[in-house]
Design a protein around this motif. Sequence first.
Motif, mmCIF file in Angstrom:
data_model
loop_
_atom_site.group_PDB
_atom_site.id
_atom_site.type_symbol
_atom_site.label_atom_id
_atom_site.label_comp_id
_atom_site.label_asym_id
_atom_site.label_seq_id
_atom_site.Cartn_x
_atom_site.Cartn_y
_atom_site.Cartn_z
ATOM 1 N N GLY A 39 -23.468 -44.550 -1.620
ATOM 2 C CA GLY A 39 -22.568 -43.407 -1.772
ATOM 3 C C GLY A 39 -23.163 -42.085 -1.350
ATOM 4 O O GLY A 39 -22.811 -41.048 -1.902
ATOM 5 N N TRP A 40 -24.098 -42.090 -0.361
ATOM 6 C CA TRP A 40 -24.764 -40.828 0.017
ATOM 7 C C TRP A 40 -23.779 -39.812 0.577
ATOM 8 O O TRP A 40 -23.888 -38.614 0.304
ATOM 9 C CB TRP A 40 -25.854 -41.117 1.047
ATOM 10 N N TRP A 41 -22.839 -40.273 1.397
ATOM 11 C CA TRP A 41 -21.898 -39.312 1.994
ATOM 12 C C TRP A 41 -21.043 -38.661 0.916
ATOM 13 O O TRP A 41 -20.734 -37.476 0.985
ATOM 14 C CB TRP A 41 -21.021 -40.006 3.035
ATOM 15 N N LEU A 42 -20.641 -39.457 -0.087
ATOM 16 C CA LEU A 42 -19.839 -38.905 -1.170
ATOM 17 C C LEU A 42 -20.659 -37.916 -1.992
ATOM 18 O O LEU A 42 -20.166 -36.849 -2.389
ATOM 19 C CB LEU A 42 -19.325 -40.036 -2.065
ATOM 20 N N LEU A 43 -21.932 -38.275 -2.239
ATOM 21 C CA LEU A 43 -22.804 -37.363 -2.968
ATOM 22 C C LEU A 43 -22.946 -36.049 -2.206
ATOM 23 O O LEU A 43 -22.905 -34.962 -2.794
ATOM 24 C CB LEU A 43 -24.174 -38.019 -3.182
ATOM 25 N N GLY A 44 -23.110 -36.149 -0.875
ATOM 26 C CA GLY A 44 -23.224 -34.930 -0.071
ATOM 27 C C GLY A 44 -21.970 -34.080 -0.140
ATOM 28 O O GLY A 44 -22.041 -32.849 -0.224
ATOM 29 N N ALA A 45 -20.788 -34.736 -0.119
ATOM 30 C CA ALA A 45 -19.528 -33.998 -0.209
ATOM 31 C C ALA A 45 -19.413 -33.268 -1.546
ATOM 32 O O ALA A 45 -18.975 -32.114 -1.614
ATOM 33 C CB ALA A 45 -18.347 -34.950 -0.009
ATOM 34 N N LEU A 46 -19.842 -33.934 -2.622
ATOM 35 C CA LEU A 46 -19.789 -33.304 -3.936
ATOM 36 C C LEU A 46 -20.746 -32.123 -4.031
ATOM 37 O O LEU A 46 -20.433 -31.084 -4.618
ATOM 38 C CB LEU A 46 -20.109 -34.341 -5.016
ATOM 39 N N ILE A 47 -21.946 -32.286 -3.473
ATOM 40 C CA ILE A 47 -22.912 -31.174 -3.482
ATOM 41 C C ILE A 47 -22.360 -29.978 -2.716
ATOM 42 O O ILE A 47 -22.456 -28.826 -3.161
ATOM 43 C CB ILE A 47 -24.257 -31.641 -2.890
ATOM 44 N N LEU A 48 -21.795 -30.260 -1.525
ATOM 45 C CA LEU A 48 -21.232 -29.178 -0.717
ATOM 46 C C LEU A 48 -20.087 -28.486 -1.450
ATOM 47 O O LEU A 48 -19.977 -27.251 -1.444
ATOM 48 C CB LEU A 48 -20.739 -29.744 0.621
ATOM 49 N N THR A 49 -19.237 -29.281 -2.116
ATOM 50 C CA THR A 49 -18.132 -28.706 -2.873
ATOM 51 C C THR A 49 -18.641 -27.790 -3.981
ATOM 52 O O THR A 49 -18.149 -26.673 -4.184
ATOM 53 C CB THR A 49 -17.274 -29.818 -3.485
ATOM 54 N N GLY A 50 -19.657 -28.274 -4.724
ATOM 55 C CA GLY A 50 -20.225 -27.454 -5.793
ATOM 56 C C GLY A 50 -20.857 -26.176 -5.262
ATOM 57 O O GLY A 50 -20.736 -25.113 -5.878
ATOM 58 N N PHE A 51 -21.545 -26.287 -4.114
ATOM 59 C CA PHE A 51 -22.193 -25.115 -3.529
ATOM 60 C C PHE A 51 -21.156 -24.063 -3.128
ATOM 61 O O PHE A 51 -21.313 -22.858 -3.431
ATOM 62 C CB PHE A 51 -23.013 -25.551 -2.314
ATOM 63 N N LEU A 52 -20.076 -24.513 -2.450
ATOM 64 C CA LEU A 52 -19.049 -23.570 -2.019
ATOM 65 C C LEU A 52 -18.337 -22.938 -3.212
ATOM 66 O O LEU A 52 -18.059 -21.730 -3.229
ATOM 67 C CB LEU A 52 -18.037 -24.279 -1.124
ATOM 68 N N ALA A 53 -18.044 -23.760 -4.234
ATOM 69 C CA ALA A 53 -17.393 -23.230 -5.424
ATOM 70 C C ALA A 53 -18.277 -22.195 -6.109
ATOM 71 O O ALA A 53 -17.807 -21.164 -6.606
ATOM 72 C CB ALA A 53 -17.045 -24.363 -6.391
ATOM 73 N N GLY A 54 -19.597 -22.463 -6.147
ATOM 74 C CA GLY A 54 -20.533 -21.509 -6.749
ATOM 75 C C GLY A 54 -20.568 -20.190 -5.997
ATOM 76 O O GLY A 54 -20.632 -19.114 -6.602
ATOM 77 N N LEU A 59 -7.296 -16.911 -8.351
ATOM 78 C CA LEU A 59 -7.841 -17.182 -7.035
ATOM 79 C C LEU A 59 -8.975 -18.189 -7.130
ATOM 80 O O LEU A 59 -9.063 -19.152 -6.369
ATOM 81 C CB LEU A 59 -8.325 -15.881 -6.387
ATOM 82 N N THR A 60 -9.855 -17.973 -8.127
ATOM 83 C CA THR A 60 -10.988 -18.889 -8.303
ATOM 84 C C THR A 60 -10.502 -20.288 -8.623
ATOM 85 O O THR A 60 -10.971 -21.279 -8.058
ATOM 86 C CB THR A 60 -11.894 -18.397 -9.447
ATOM 87 N N ALA A 61 -9.560 -20.419 -9.566
ATOM 88 C CA ALA A 61 -9.037 -21.730 -9.948
ATOM 89 C C ALA A 61 -8.389 -22.425 -8.764
ATOM 90 O O ALA A 61 -8.541 -23.639 -8.576
ATOM 91 C CB ALA A 61 -8.032 -21.580 -11.084
ATOM 92 N N GLY A 62 -7.677 -21.648 -7.945
ATOM 93 C CA GLY A 62 -7.020 -22.245 -6.793
ATOM 94 C C GLY A 62 -8.008 -22.785 -5.786
ATOM 95 O O GLY A 62 -7.835 -23.877 -5.241
ATOM 96 N N VAL A 63 -9.070 -22.017 -5.519
ATOM 97 C CA VAL A 63 -10.083 -22.467 -4.569
ATOM 98 C C VAL A 63 -10.760 -23.733 -5.064
ATOM 99 O O VAL A 63 -10.934 -24.706 -4.331
ATOM 100 C CB VAL A 63 -11.131 -21.352 -4.326
ATOM 101 N N CYS A 64 -11.143 -23.755 -6.351
ATOM 102 C CA CYS A 64 -11.811 -24.928 -6.924
ATOM 103 C C CYS A 64 -10.898 -26.151 -6.887
ATOM 104 O O CYS A 64 -11.330 -27.257 -6.578
ATOM 105 C CB CYS A 64 -12.253 -24.657 -8.358
#
Length: 431
Positions: free
Chosen positions: A399-414, A7-12
């Motif tokens: 690339g601020w929007w991309l950086l924000g997307a990556l931060i959000l992705t990392g936060f949700l995955a965490g 489940l974790t791998a799929g979400v990530c």
Amino acid sequence: MITSKRLTAGVCALLAALTAGIAFPTAAVAGEPTGERAPKVDLVVDVSGSMRTRDMDGGTRMAAAKQAFNEVLDATPEEVQLGIRTLGADYPGDDRKTGCKDTAQLYPVGPLDRTEAKTAVATLSPTGWTPIGPALLKAADDLDSGDGGAGSKRIVLISDGEDTCAPLDPCEVAREIAAKGIGLTIDTLGLVPNAKMRQQLSCIAEATGGTYTSVEHTDELTDRVNQLVDRAADPVVTPVATAGATECAKAPTLKSGLYTDREEFGQQRWYRVEVPAGRELRASVSVAADRAVGPSYGALLRAVTVHGREIVRGETAGNGRTDVLSTGLRYPKPERDDDDSDGDGDKPAAEIVCLQVTNSFTPASGVKTTPGLPLELTVDVVDGPSNAGDVASFGLGRGWWLLGALILTGFLAGLVWGWLSRWRLAVWRTN
């Protein structure tokens, strides 16, 4: 536990896929196609005795060429008419006059029968001399079937050494072919890092507007030949010669199209482009090292205002194994622009954007610095995005929007990983 890991791998993976989908927009192609007839390619392969050398991933150079050809034949587009010519394949003796005539059409240029072509390739065995000049003359005849300049014609020459049939200079032969005006391009590939061979093959390619590439591995050879065959299938675009200036104020104004120029080592070249409101500028540049250069280098493409303020940039670097450096940028100009650059209260319908091309190549010892390095610039002004409030809205500037997307992705995955870890711990304690 296994279920939770899956489940974790799929979400990530889902989050990563969403982010990747945002991060890589579709590229654009500029230029006006002119080719109408079937594109033709003649693969000219060196089959001289030196091709027995075992320095290509543990095998011989000939084995690498055969493997590359077989993979290229499988991937050749249906619309491409392809042929194979050899040089040095048949005469094993020491008579120079006979050895310098040793070139033959292994497979005729025409609609491709993949099985028949592969069977012909399998018969190749390193044998004799290296008559590059005579082979190029014959290959040009293979491709010139009386249709003039119509359709794309390309020779791809693969060799591991210099021509052994002087005084017929292969570089002069290439210039003679170019002077015929039959629209033929010669691309060259060198299988060993030899300075004299590089100089000769670079000269051949430059004479017809082609490229030279040094390859030392089988997969590199396969990839490059595939690229060149695919390029022949692309619509023909005729580049326009231009001359960039030393400053923006004196630079030529370019419209959408493909341009060629030359740039000295470490020099800056400036060009101007008009970008109307609601349109988007897309530009790319390629700088070729057609002679021996230092081991570290780079290329920079900047878009700036007429007042010198940088808008967006593209840059790339090489490490001594790259013969062409390419980079690009995109600049969408909004419909409403609050920047009154002239200070007169009027907002211009079009903005003058200055394009600066800079390279950091350094010449190797004893290498001539003139003429400059070949430069190819593509300019395209297309319909802009519907929401271009940020001039770098596609991630090619800031690339601020991309950086924000990556931060959000990392936060949700965490968060997901932490919740699953607590749940697993609770289940373990209960059991």
